[in-house]
Structure formats: C-alpha cells, structure tokens
Design an enzyme around this catalytic site. Sequence first.
Site, PDB file in Angstrom:
ATOM      1  N   ASP A 227      -2.559  -2.919   4.748  1.00  0.00           N
ATOM      2  CA  ASP A 227      -1.798  -3.095   3.929  1.00  0.00           C
ATOM      3  C   ASP A 227      -3.044  -3.518   2.377  1.00  0.00           C
ATOM      4  O   ASP A 227      -3.592  -3.525   2.424  1.00  0.00           O
ATOM      5  CB  ASP A 227      -1.495  -4.812   3.339  1.00  0.00           C
ATOM      6  CG  ASP A 227      -0.982  -5.209   1.801  1.00  0.00           C
ATOM      7  OD1 ASP A 227       0.830  -4.857   1.790  1.00  0.00           O
ATOM      8  OD2 ASP A 227      -0.837  -5.933   1.942  1.00  0.00           O
ATOM      9  N   GLU A 264      -2.078   1.795   4.692  1.00  0.00           N
ATOM     10  CA  GLU A 264      -1.215   1.823   3.800  1.00  0.00           C
ATOM     11  C   GLU A 264      -1.342   2.680   1.969  1.00  0.00           C
ATOM     12  O   GLU A 264      -3.008   2.295   1.808  1.00  0.00           O
ATOM     13  CB  GLU A 264      -0.734   0.424   3.276  1.00  0.00           C
ATOM     14  CG  GLU A 264      -0.049   0.757   2.164  1.00  0.00           C
ATOM     15  CD  GLU A 264       0.662  -0.636   1.069  1.00  0.00           C
ATOM     16  OE1 GLU A 264       1.563  -0.226   0.470  1.00  0.00           O
ATOM     17  OE2 GLU A 264      -0.016  -1.071   1.521  1.00  0.00           O
TER      18      GLU A 264
END
Length: 366
Positions: A227, A264
Amino acid sequence: MPKNIPSWVKHAIFYQIFPDRFFNGDLSNDPENVQSWGSKPSIWGFQGGDLAGIIKKIDYLVELGVNAIYLNHIFKASSNHRYDTIDYYQIDPKLGNLDTFHELVKIAHKNEIKIILDGVFNYTSSDSVYFDLYKLYSSGDGACESLSSKYRDWFFFYDVAPGTGLCTGSDGLENSANYISWNGIESLPFLNSSNERVQEQFWKESQTIPIAPNWLATSGADGWRLDTGAEIDPGVLSNPNNEYWEGFRDAIHEVNPNAYIVGETWGNATSWTLGSEWDAGTNYLFSNAVIGFWRDEPFIDIDHNVSTDSGVIDPLLPSQLNERLLDMQERYAPEALAAMMNLLDSDKTNRALFMLDHNTDLNNSS
C-alpha cells in the site's frame, strides 16, 4: 531485468476482496454496529463480511476462473478498511482468527488459488500500541504520550504552542506537539521508514520477528501488495540510496523465493521494477486506457483528474489505445510487464461499471 518473478502470476486472474463487504460467513464475530446484509452500506459502517465468508465462497471464485486473491488488509484495526492498523501480528477478530486464516490459505491452495496480502507499512493507527494517542495501553509507552517511548522516533513530531497539540512535545509537556500523518488524516500517523527499528519491525532480521516475512512463512500466503509503496521508497531511478524495498525483497525471498511483490503506484512503475524491488505495479495506467477505450467522453473524479498521477480518463480511439499499450510495452521489462496486476478498479477507485456509465456525470455527489 526483474529477478525471481513467479511464473504463476503471468497467467493469474486476480479477484480483489474487501473482506467486510464480500460475504458474512460467521455471524458470531459481527461488530456491534453491523448493518443488515444487503442494505445500502455507509462509508464507515460494517457489513460483517469475514474470512469464513471467503471460505464459503471459494467454489464461486473457482467458477469465475479466479486463481489469485488480492486480500485487502486483514490485521487488527478500528475501521472497516483496516488501513489504520492497531496490531500487525493479529488477525482482526471481526474477520476471524489465525486458525480461520490458515484454513482460508489451505482451501485456496487446494483450489489452486494464490493469496496476496495487503501490506500497510507506510503508517499505522493513532490508537496502536506504537502511537497510543488515546492512552489506551497501560504501558504508557506510546510515541505520542512519552518522550522516552521506544517508538518515539518511529514517527514525525513537531512542537506547537502548549495546550494546542495532541501529543507530548520535545519539552516533555503534554499537548505541546502534533505529528505528520498520511494526507493529514489524524488516525494515520506516518511511520519513519528510514528508521532501522521500523525496518526491523516489518522486514529486517533482528530480535523482533519481522512482520512481512513472518506472515508468509507461517501462513503459506503467496505475496504482498504494498500500500502506497511509492511513498516509502521512490525507486532506484528517483533515489538509489533508499534501499527499503531492496531489503524487503531479499527478506521475503528468503522465506518464499516464489512470492509475488506488487507495489501500489498510479503512474509509471519503472523505477521499482528494474529487478531489485517490486515484481510489478498495480498498473492503473492500463485500466485507464482500457476504460478510456470503452468511454465516449472524459471521466473525472477524485482519483482521475489533472492533478493526479493517473490523470483524467480520456476517450480513446483504437489506434490511441494501441499507442498506450505499446508505450507500456516499451517502458517495462518483459518480465515486469507480464506480472502487472492490471486491476480495472479497486477499493481506491470507483467501480468500473460506474465509470463506464455515461450518466455518472449526472450523479449528485452531495
């Protein structure tokens, strides 16, 4: 050239699961404020989806042709999205327990489905034991409440006028400091990823059991989606001196040489896919191109606008789509290109069907 990219991912069909909203398989672990299943969910409300629900729907996923699950964050947290991590070593009780998770991995593998975990290592929760904004833990050793906390230098504090802050300041007075948080969200204090003890917490070998390699070693999960990974380490082209993801990759491959590592990022992922950091990126540029080919007019929202890395989704002619795809083919090494996640949508975007509906322009966002 990317190294150790698992061969299975090149043919994987991913299905992203946001656990709370997928299927409620165990009513006994529902939170007190759970909404009735099938009702219109509120943004912050709980629907009661859990790991048992995923287990019960494995046959459904097999029928769809899915052979890889990207599982949104499952560790203990306060919210339904669980990016405000309280405890990285514990499955959120609202989702199940360690035995349930091990059963999920076992059943998924039996059906030739890989499990990719969501690694939220850029920030933690303000009510975690590490930070303890609300003084919930008896140890009194949270970074926010004590200068002597062993976690104090895990975060970024700055002094403010006494009485106006949320945390203890550098002078030892309470409420005389604030802290840097992700996007200014109070519940998500930034972690100092360059701090060696933070690195030891997540991947570097030390007296602490590192979180990322430990979960793969003990559960048999097949990799990590990172993330906001581009914010932790900007990649070898942007800052070759930051070796966070290089160390992470080595630590992961020590326990599972065939693990998938995908970061990401909304733009060009070349800086991370040159061989020593990620296998691939989330590749929103691909999804934007495909959705643009299907649309007849521009699509603009909070994730797709001129100020974002993903940009406005513009309508594309077949020749323009071809140019976009050839551009990706040129910028990425073949192994990295073959390993891209290529999500058409995710928990970070509107659903693809919504973006393909040209009447969305009439939606009253208020």
